[in-house]
Every structure is written in structure tokens, then in C-alpha cells.
Design an enzyme around this catalytic site. Sequence first.
Site, mmCIF file in Angstrom:
data_model
loop_
_atom_site.group_PDB
_atom_site.id
_atom_site.type_symbol
_atom_site.label_atom_id
_atom_site.label_comp_id
_atom_site.label_asym_id
_atom_site.label_seq_id
_atom_site.Cartn_x
_atom_site.Cartn_y
_atom_site.Cartn_z
ATOM 1 N N ASP A 1 -8.405 47.235 70.433
ATOM 2 C CA ASP A 1 -8.145 47.970 69.186
ATOM 3 C C ASP A 1 -9.182 47.616 68.122
ATOM 4 O O ASP A 1 -9.665 48.484 67.393
ATOM 5 C CB ASP A 1 -6.743 47.647 68.669
ATOM 6 C CG ASP A 1 -5.655 48.033 69.656
ATOM 7 O OD1 ASP A 1 -5.891 48.968 70.445
ATOM 8 O OD2 ASP A 1 -4.593 47.400 69.635
ATOM 9 N N THR B 1 -21.365 65.715 83.836
ATOM 10 C CA THR B 1 -21.261 67.018 83.179
ATOM 11 C C THR B 1 -21.794 68.169 84.033
ATOM 12 O O THR B 1 -21.743 69.315 83.605
ATOM 13 C CB THR B 1 -22.000 67.001 81.834
ATOM 14 O OG1 THR B 1 -23.317 66.467 82.017
ATOM 15 C CG2 THR B 1 -21.254 66.141 80.830
ATOM 16 N N GLY B 2 -22.340 67.882 85.210
ATOM 17 C CA GLY B 2 -22.741 68.956 86.113
ATOM 18 C C GLY B 2 -24.235 69.210 86.207
ATOM 19 O O GLY B 2 -24.647 70.296 86.620
ATOM 20 N N HIS C 1 3.881 45.887 69.596
ATOM 21 C CA HIS C 1 2.483 46.304 69.409
ATOM 22 C C HIS C 1 2.344 47.829 69.539
ATOM 23 O O HIS C 1 1.746 48.484 68.675
ATOM 24 C CB HIS C 1 1.611 45.594 70.457
ATOM 25 C CG HIS C 1 0.151 45.871 70.327
ATOM 26 N ND1 HIS C 1 -0.729 44.995 69.754
ATOM 27 C CD2 HIS C 1 -0.597 46.943 70.707
ATOM 28 C CE1 HIS C 1 -1.942 45.503 69.772
ATOM 29 N NE2 HIS C 1 -1.896 46.695 70.356
ATOM 30 N N GLU C 2 2.888 48.386 70.615
ATOM 31 C CA GLU C 2 2.748 49.827 70.846
ATOM 32 C C GLU C 2 3.534 50.639 69.810
ATOM 33 O O GLU C 2 3.090 51.715 69.390
ATOM 34 C CB GLU C 2 3.218 50.185 72.265
ATOM 35 C CG GLU C 2 2.438 49.500 73.384
ATOM 36 C CD GLU C 2 0.941 49.742 73.287
ATOM 37 O OE1 GLU C 2 0.532 50.810 72.760
ATOM 38 O OE2 GLU C 2 0.172 48.868 73.728
#
Length: 499
Positions: free
Chosen positions: A414, A117-118, A339-340
Site C-alpha cells: 500500500d 498487447t499483440g 486492514h481490508e
Amino acid sequence: MRKINSFGKEMAIGAIVVLFVFLLYVGLPPAILVMGLLMFGALFFIARTRGGLAMGTAGKKATARKPDYLTFEDIGGQDQPKRELTEALDFLVHREKIQKLGIRPLKGILLTGPPGTGKTLLAKAAAQYTHSAFIAASGSEFVEMYVGVGAGRIRDLFKEVRQQAIKQKRDSAIIFIDEIDGIGGKRDGGQHREYDQTLNQLLTEMDGVQGDESVRVLLIAATNRKELLDPALLRPGRFDRQIQVDLPDKTGREHILKLHARNKPMAKDVSLSKVADETFGFSGAQLESLMNEAAIYAMRESSDTLQTSHLTQAIDKVMMGERMDRETNSEERERVAIHELGHAIVAENVRPESVAQVSLTPRGQALGYVRHHPQQDQYLYTQIVLEEQIMIALGGAVAEEIFYGGRSTGSRGDFEQATNIVRTLIESGMSKLGIIHPQALTQEQWSAENAEILNQLTDRTRELLGKHKETFNQLLDHLIREETLSGKQLRDILREKAA
């Protein structure tokens, strides 16, 4: 000096040879002599190595590293942390003002937040902002097996930064320690004397930074795991400011993308605002990687500019990994497609217009994936939204059950996602258990509530997909033939079947 040392070694070797011959002469067995010499040599080697290492590590000084020229304007997506940090740094810049108001100088600033994140960039920019001498180190550099070595390095670090400030004719210095949890972890009263002494020395040095010193030293530290730090390190008077550096929002992501696009030839029709929409949850490091990967895709295609297609491929690469050249058989390919499509159909029913693409292209560990249209940045979720997300996650496994009578190992990720959301539901008081502390629940209660929620949502998902069973065949033929199915094509077929 080298000649004296060499002469001493020759004398020692000569004495050992004479002793060996004498012991043979008096009748000592050669095997015992050999074993004795080996033990003596091993002890000599260990003592010399330990002594040399201890002297080398204890005498090793921290080296000043001049930070890259970086300003706060070069850091995107962190407006709030930059404001907080700038205000704290003004105590170093405007000494007369803080003395007039009787403000005690800050001794430490702790930057916390997710990786990438910096935090390190903010520390470098802080050194430029205050025109301070700067030394950077990592928490792991102070951890040694020999007691006292880490504490010595801490002393050297503060001494070195003051010397650098004097040499550079500056009245302030900044020390940046990344991953400070390596030396600042909670003390448990165990036998880790080296860790304790190193932390104790750091606390002592921070307490010794007085406002009337010619060189004012500010310690900036960064960690991803603030909860592991010792309370003595976090108390006021040491780390006076604790600044949270979170993942950037949409405006911040667009700013970061523009910064990393400055040295890249972009096509005129590329919209970084749209890319920012599609990268919700990306850190600054991931956005930098995205732009770099897009440039690599452009180079592979011998393109002079970065096109929208290159950025789209780069988003998929950062999210799911590189495209793989896996060859699957027809049965496995059909199961992946089912499945997708299960994920996609559920998503379109609970969140219309949300699917951007369904693909059978293997990436990383996934044999296929569903790409969703970007949603608005959202940080609060209702029970309905979380339940819909669980149904989308379960859609693939339920579709396999409908067509094949059972599931496959492809549903593992999943299920992990679904159970994590269920935990959020329970901990947020959205289950039938009501508002309850998570630690008050036994493992059996967790399992029972988790199973009940998942079973209810699985039944709802099965009922929803059962209504579209005939639609699967048409969608399946297209997806297997073309390997991709756009969200528009999916919606057109669903509307056509529903009419």
C-alpha cells in the site's frame, strides 16, 4: 572421410604415447610429464571447442518460419495500430501506385508498447496481408561472445528471407525481430565490439534494401523499451514508421474477449461487456489468460459451460494470483480483516458505490483484498482523484493504527502504491513546489515533499475512519464469520449506522 579422420586420431594418440615413453626413458620426472599432458589436453579441448562453436554459430542460418494463418480481423483491441500498419503495408501491396506518386518504399516499422498487447500478432498478420515470405527471430539470437558471429547471422537472415521469397514466387518478404533492444541498444563507445558489429550490420542491411530489387524486404521489429534503442536505428530511412501498440480500451477488451470465447461454451447469462468493464488495464495476453483460467475453473466444477462466477474468479486470479491454502491464526485473521475494512470504508466514503467485495481469501502474496466496481476508462487524473486514491491505499494501515496502535508488514504494498501516486502528483505540478523538472529536485526535497503530502492525507484518513470506529465491530464480525462481505452489505451497514 570419416576413416581418414579416425586414422589421424589414432596416429596422434600413438605419437603422444611414444613421446611419453621416450621422456620417461631420458629421466624426466613422471609428475612433470602428467602435468604437461593435462595442460596440453586442456588447451587442445578449448581450441577445438572454440573453433567448433565459432564455426557452428557463424555457419548457422536463420530458418524461415511460416506464420500461423492470422488476419487483422483476428486481432482485437488495436484498431488504430492496425490502421497505421495496414497503410504502411500497402506500400508493398500496391507497388505501381507508390511508384506513380514517387513514394520511397518503407524499410522498417517499429512496434512499441507494453508486453502482451499483440505486437507479435500484428507482425504475423502483416505477412498474411501482404502475401510475403516471413521469417521471425528474437534479438537474443544474434548475441554471441565471439565477435562477428551476430553480424554473420544478420547477413544470413536477410539472404535467407530473399531466397524464401524467390522459392515461394513472391516479390516481397518480411523479417520480424522481437525484442530488438537485445541488439539495437545505444552504443556507448565501450568494449562491446560484438554488439556494435551486429547493430552495424543490421543498419547496413536496412540501408541496402533498394526499391528496384526483385524482392522487397520490410523489417518489422518490436520492443517494450524504445528509449534504449540507438538513435541511428530510429532515424527516418530505417524505421520509417513507429507505431504505438497500447493497452486496449473497453471496446477493444470486449472484442478480445469475444475472440477468445469463440471456442468456449458460454452460459447464456454471461455478459462479456461487464467483464470488459471490470478488466481496465488488462493487456490482450491477460484477457486471453482470463478466459483460459475461467475454462479451468469450469472444468474443476464439472460444469458444461463457463458461468459468470468462473469469470469473476478468473479476474481475481489474473490480478492477484491463485487462491492459497494458508492457515492464519485468529489474531492475524482479525488484523487482516481490520486492514481490508479500512480500505473499503475509505473507498466508500470518497467514491460511493465503488466497493464490490471485501474478502479474507488469500491470493498470491495478499492475505485479503478489496474488489472495486469497474470505473470508466480514465487516462487523465485531477489532484482530488489522486489524493483520494492515496487515502484508499493508506486506509488499511490507518485502521490498524486505530485498533492496534501500530502497523504491520501487510501495508508495504500500500505504501509503495501511495508513494508512486505522490511522485505523479509532484511531477504533474500538483504539489506546493509547483511546476518543476523532477531532476531539479534534490533527494532531500523529494523526501520532504513526499512526507508532507503523505502526512496530510494520513491525518485526513484517520479522521474519516475515526467517525466509523463503531461500525467496524459489526462489519468485522460478519467478515470473519463469512470470509467475504459484499459491497451492498457494506453500504447497508454504513447507512444504518449513519441514520
